[in-house]
Motif scaffolding. Structure first.
Motif: not given
Length: 388
Positions: A144-169
């Motif tokens: 990602t070349k911009t701050v906005e793209e980087a935030k979107a990438a992180a949110q994608y990762a966070v949302d994906t991990m919810k599918n795996y019941n990933a624990a806090s931390g």
């Protein structure tokens, strides 16, 4: 004269023995609290199959990990691996049995010319490593070349991990090495990395930044990055300020993985709060096999969508909703013909009867049991996946 000759012979023999012992000392096995040549371990034939004077790099020798030069790696908490589609099919149970505590699994390449490319082995590796009991964390190949793209990438990762019941931390890593983003200025890349990490942290996970020496020192300003660093530098020197995980080699060998694999050594304990099957969260275990407490092949797996946070599932069942709470109104009951029992934990139902809302029941021919699959409901949080 005879005495003098005898003394001379004794001194010569002593000097010879001293020389031999000096050589022998270099092959002594290091025990707890012992060192040879400062911190160099010389193994003996009873250590991990090594022969006298040899060692296997990146393995334990007498309880201590050793590096490529045979030196004790001080402060190591656990050994891990990082994998992607390039490792192909992995036997995660064999990996776990080979002194591997944690695994980083590539989730996605995010941002190259706007593309999002999911690693084709991500789900297989994520669920397999979790089921085998490894602390399993994803990494995002950041492009990602911009701050906005980087935030979107992180949110994608966070949302994906919810599918795996990933624990806090749980760790979520930003892999910063793509040439595509190295054209950014030092400040621009630093801002991109921090933006990714901030979103991960705001969602309750633990961000960590992966890169190598040249990029940490020349492409971004790590003094502005207040997050843990996953440091890649191959050889015998893994020291770097802020480093909590060291990738020591890309040519490691681990049971269950064909060919070479990157080996990781954690110097920070991310793992104590997580039991077996760590990504399910504290207190949840993954149990191999097809016995009680296991979701077998074809069932919802890996603590993924539809699997409750706390339930016991018997072999062959599909976990879909949290198991009903135990019923304690009546310790036992027997129903005769024409009768009906509700809310009892144990009962016997004869022909023509119906048992409703019961945690367990014995039903003969022609009867119906409502609202309860035959499973234990003992508040034990056990979910796992048996190998297919």
């Amino acid at each position: 004269m005879r005495y003098r000759r005898w003394m001379t012979a004794c001194l010569a023999a002593a000097m010879s023995i001293q020389a031999v012992m000096g050589v022998y000392a270099a092959t002594l096995t290091v025990g707890a609290g012992q060192t040879v040549d400062g911190s160099t371990v010389s193994t003996s034939s009873d250590t991990d199959g090594a022969t006298e004077g040899s060692y296997t790099p990146w393995t334990k020798v007498n309880g201590y990990y050793v590096d490529s030069s045979g030196n004790v790696m001080q402060g190591v908490v656990a050994r891990g691996v990082s994998v992607s589609k390039w490792q192909g099919s992995i036997d995660w149970y064999s990996v776990a049995a080979d002194d591997v505590t944690f695994a980083f699994v590539r989730m996605v390449s995010y941002g190259y010319e706007g593309d999002i490319t999911v690693d084709e082995y991500f789900d297989t590796n994520m669920t397999g490593a979790m089921a085998a009991g490894l602390y399993t964390a994803p990494y995002v190949y950041l492009q990602t070349k911009t701050v906005e793209e980087a935030k979107a990438a992180a949110q994608y990762a966070v949302d994906t991990m919810k599918n795996y019941n990933a624990a806090s931390g749980l760790l979520i890593a930003a892999d910063v090495e793509s040439q595509y983003i190295l054209d950014l200025s030092v400040q621009e890349l630093t801002d991109v990395v921090n933006a990714f990490c901030q979103v991960v942290e705001q969602n309750g996970y633990t961000p960590i930044v992966y890169s190598d020496y040249s990029k940490f020192t020349g492409e971004m300003d790590v003094s502005q990055i207040p997050y843990d660093l996953w440091y890649a530098r191959y050889g015998s020197d893994g020291t770097f300020e802020g480093r909590t995980i060291w990738q020591s080699t890309d040519s490691g060998s681990v049971n269950g993985i064909s060919g070479s694999v990157c080996l990781e050594f954690a110097y920070k304990d991310y793992f104590s709060g997580y039991h077996t099957g760590s990504a399910y969260g504290p207190g949840v275990s993954a149990t191999p096999g097809g016995s009680s407490g296991t979701v077998t092949s074809g069932a919802a797996s890996g603590g993924g969508p539809g699997v409750g946070a706390s339930q016991t599932v018997t072999a062959g069942q599909t976990a879909s909703e949290p198991a009903p709470a135990p019923v304690t109104d009546t310790p036992s009951g027997t129903v005769t013909a024409g009768g009906e029992v509700s809310n009892t934990p144990s009962q016997t139902v004869t022909t023509g009867d119906a048992a409703a809302d019961t945690a367990s029941g014995t039903v003969t021919v022609g009867e119906t049991v409502y609202d309860q699959a035959p499973q234990a409901t003992s508040d034990i949080a056990v979910v796992g996946v048996a190998p297919s």
